[in-house]
Design a protein around this motif. Structure first.
Motif, short mmCIF file in Angstrom:
data_model
loop_
_atom_site.label_atom_id
_atom_site.label_comp_id
_atom_site.label_asym_id
_atom_site.label_seq_id
_atom_site.Cartn_x
_atom_site.Cartn_y
_atom_site.Cartn_z
N MET A 89 0.84 -1.21 0.00
CA MET A 89 0.00 0.00 0.00
C MET A 89 0.88 1.26 0.00
O MET A 89 0.59 2.23 -0.69
CB MET A 89 -0.92 0.03 1.23
N GLU A 91 3.82 1.48 -1.23
CA GLU A 91 4.41 1.61 -2.58
C GLU A 91 3.40 2.20 -3.56
O GLU A 91 3.74 3.07 -4.36
CB GLU A 91 4.88 0.24 -3.07
N ILE A 92 2.15 1.72 -3.46
CA ILE A 92 1.10 2.23 -4.35
C ILE A 92 0.97 3.75 -4.18
O ILE A 92 0.91 4.50 -5.14
CB ILE A 92 -0.24 1.49 -4.08
N VAL A 97 0.43 10.07 -7.58
CA VAL A 97 0.56 11.55 -7.48
C VAL A 97 0.65 12.01 -6.02
O VAL A 97 1.24 13.06 -5.74
CB VAL A 97 -0.63 12.26 -8.19
N ILE A 98 0.11 11.19 -5.10
CA ILE A 98 0.19 11.55 -3.67
C ILE A 98 1.66 11.52 -3.23
O ILE A 98 2.13 12.41 -2.54
CB ILE A 98 -0.65 10.60 -2.80
N ARG B 52 -4.44 2.43 -9.76
CA ARG B 52 -3.60 1.46 -9.06
C ARG B 52 -4.54 0.63 -8.19
O ARG B 52 -5.13 1.17 -7.24
CB ARG B 52 -2.55 2.17 -8.20
N LEU B 53 -4.70 -0.64 -8.55
CA LEU B 53 -5.63 -1.50 -7.82
C LEU B 53 -4.96 -1.99 -6.54
O LEU B 53 -3.96 -2.70 -6.59
CB LEU B 53 -6.05 -2.67 -8.70
N ALA B 54 -5.51 -1.58 -5.41
CA ALA B 54 -4.89 -1.90 -4.13
C ALA B 54 -5.44 -3.20 -3.54
O ALA B 54 -4.72 -3.94 -2.88
CB ALA B 54 -5.09 -0.76 -3.15
N LYS B 55 -6.72 -3.44 -3.76
CA LYS B 55 -7.36 -4.59 -3.13
C LYS B 55 -8.49 -5.09 -4.01
O LYS B 55 -9.24 -4.28 -4.58
CB LYS B 55 -7.95 -4.17 -1.78
N PRO B 72 -1.32 -6.71 -5.03
CA PRO B 72 -1.35 -5.28 -5.34
C PRO B 72 -0.03 -4.82 -5.96
O PRO B 72 1.04 -5.29 -5.57
CB PRO B 72 -1.56 -4.62 -3.98
N THR B 73 -0.13 -3.96 -6.94
CA THR B 73 1.09 -3.46 -7.59
C THR B 73 1.02 -1.95 -7.75
O THR B 73 -0.06 -1.38 -7.92
CB THR B 73 1.31 -4.14 -8.96
N ALA B 74 2.18 -1.31 -7.70
CA ALA B 74 2.22 0.15 -7.81
C ALA B 74 2.08 0.61 -9.26
O ALA B 74 1.88 1.80 -9.52
CB ALA B 74 3.53 0.67 -7.23
N ILE B 97 -10.77 -1.94 -4.19
CA ILE B 97 -10.32 -0.61 -3.78
C ILE B 97 -9.17 -0.23 -4.72
O ILE B 97 -8.27 -1.03 -4.96
CB ILE B 97 -9.78 -0.60 -2.32
N LEU B 99 -6.65 3.25 -6.28
CA LEU B 99 -6.22 4.64 -6.16
C LEU B 99 -6.26 5.24 -7.56
O LEU B 99 -5.56 4.77 -8.46
CB LEU B 99 -4.80 4.69 -5.57
N GLY B 100 -7.10 6.23 -7.74
CA GLY B 100 -7.25 6.87 -9.06
C GLY B 100 -6.02 7.68 -9.44
O GLY B 100 -5.17 7.98 -8.60
N GLY B 101 -5.96 8.04 -10.71
CA GLY B 101 -4.84 8.83 -11.21
C GLY B 101 -4.71 10.18 -10.53
O GLY B 101 -3.63 10.77 -10.50
N GLY B 103 -5.23 10.57 -7.33
CA GLY B 103 -4.88 10.34 -5.93
C GLY B 103 -6.08 10.09 -5.04
O GLY B 103 -5.94 9.95 -3.83
N LYS B 105 -9.14 7.87 -3.52
CA LYS B 105 -9.47 6.47 -3.29
C LYS B 105 -10.80 6.14 -3.98
O LYS B 105 -11.74 6.92 -3.89
CB LYS B 105 -9.58 6.24 -1.79
N THR B 107 -13.72 3.02 -4.52
CA THR B 107 -14.17 1.71 -4.07
C THR B 107 -15.36 1.27 -4.90
O THR B 107 -16.06 2.11 -5.49
CB THR B 107 -14.62 1.73 -2.59
#
Lengths: 301, 135
Positions: A89, A91-92, A97-98, B52-55, B72-74, B97, B99-101, B103, B105, B107
């Protein structure tokens, strides 16, 4: 909008960031006015106050910038506070951009802290101090720009990002100058207080114009219809912010047109101090409202 | 006055260059509320932009998670796909869950159902999965 303990943490983090940039921009503005309009060494204590206040707020900004990645990671992981240490998490977030925003802020606040520490308040006319001021101005602009890297302006072009940066810088100058202005009433002689207040009042006209023009442009960008201002949560929060800023504007006009010209009369001087304190409380609500609609609520899609 | 006119002119001039777009889910496999005749071979998610798919969790009716090869991958992507193990008859919920481009979140969740029959894996009631853009 889903509210959780993470929402509160993210909100506090945004508020800390706004406070830091406001304090930095406000102290720079008052330092600029002091440099050009105050004479002699009687205001050294005031400059020392500006320096120490700036350092304290930059520390707050640095802490918020360092905590940004783990807090965002924890909010995404949804697995309790241990999620803040979840490596995938982290790393993500770090490569998003954060992370880009956090890196820019960490470096900027660190450099700003060094520059603020090196500010020699007794030698304001030295070239080194002018360089110190110019450097701080660039750092303040970078921190203001960092707000456009994430959120609703993240995917926008350079023009929208610039408008947001100017909007934030203008609001930061205004709000951040209030505490130094209030402190000037106790640290400076009345003649100097009057000079500072008078020149701040003149600067405030430019600030308000920038704030309104950029605010209108952003409003047009994020709210695609006039009715959304009343029907969406985002629009309603913007209306609340407008109401609060209008109250600050009225107080500012009262200071500029009535209280400052009569500052030599003790009664009006005391009223001015009280009124600036009230304006600071309203400013705090402006920052809270802005934090809410930029962190927890999005523009209607 | 000239200054204000200039500002107003620039304001109007720049309006057409200001446009924004939100990322959302465009397609899921199985589709939301799909009724399948056999276990789906894969799970897919497609977004309108890179995220970025976290979960991503697949749960059965008893909220027990199903193991499958998700890590999960960055690296951001707009299309995600994983092979699924054989799933028994029943209702399933997929929760994700990302993370959009920008920033933010994001879901979302969608459901599907597997019938007991052994015929083809044709689906009924195709609809896209739900997605939320959280702030």
């Amino acid at each position: 909008m889903q509210f959780s303990e993470w929402s509160l943490l993210l909100l506090l983090m945004k508020l800390a960031n706004y406070t830091a940039i406001a304090a930095l921009a406000g102290t720079l503005l008052i330092r600029f006015i002091s440099h050009f309009h105050l004479n002699g060494n009687q205001h050294t204590a005031f400059l020392y106050f500006l320096k120490h206040w700036q350092i304290k707020c930059l520390m707050v900004g640095l802490i918020a910038a360092v905590l940004q990645t783990p807090i965002e990671a924890g909010a995404i992981a949804e697995s309790g506070f241990m999620g803040m240490l979840d490596r995938p998490m982290l790393e993500i977030v770090w490569y998003s951009v954060i992370g880009e925003q956090a890196r820019l802020r960490i470096v900027s606040f660190l450099v700003a802290l060094m520059v603020a520490s090196l500010w020699n308040v007794k030698a304001e006319n030295n070239n080194a101090e002018k360089f110190n001021f110019a450097l701080m101005l660039i750092i303040a602009a970078l921190i203001a720009y960092s707000f456009s890297i994430t959120g609703h302006s993240a995917n926008e072009n350079a023009l929208v990002k610039s408008i947001l940066t100017f909007h934030l810088a203008a609001l930061a100058c205004w709000i951040g100058a209030l505490w130094p202005l209030l402190k000037s009433c106790t640290l400076l002689i009345k003649t100097d207080v009057e000079k500072i207040m008078h020149h701040f009042g003149q600067m405030a006209i430019i600030i308000v114009v920038v704030l309104l023009v950029s605010g209108l442009a952003l409003l047009q960008q994020y709210l695609h219809s006039f009715s959304a201002l009343f029907t969406s949560t985002y629009g309603q929060l913007i209306l609340l912010k407008l109401l609060l800023v209008s109250a600050m504007l009225l107080l500012g006009a009262w200071h500029k047109l009535f209280l400052v010209p009569n500052i030599n009369r003790q009664r009006y001087f005391e009223t001015l101090k009280g009124s600036i304190a009230v304006e600071m409380v309203i400013a705090l609500f402006v920052l809270i409202t802005t934090s809410v609609f930029t962190t927890l609520v999005g523009p209607p899609i | 006055m000239k200054f204000f006119k200039y500002v107003a002119f620039m304001f109007v001039l720049t309006m057409p260059f200001m446009a924004s777009a939100h990322v959302s889910v465009t397609h899921t496999l199985p589709q939301d509320k799909a009724m399948l005749m056999s276990s789906p071979e894969q799970l897919s998610l497609a977004f309108s932009g890179k995220v970025r798919l976290a979960k991503i969790v697949v749960q059965d009716a008893h909220k027990q998670p199903i193991d499958f090869d998700f890590k999960p991958t960055a690296a951001p992507s707009s299309d995600f796909s994983w092979p699924l193990p054989h799933l028994k008859q029943g209702n399933y919920t997929v929760k994700w869950i990302a993370l959009g481009g920008d920033g933010h979140k994001m879901t979302g969740e969608f459901t599907f159902m597997i019938h007991a029959t052994k015929h083809s894996n044709k689906t009924k009631m195709p609809e896209n999965g739900h997605g939320n853009h959280n702030h």
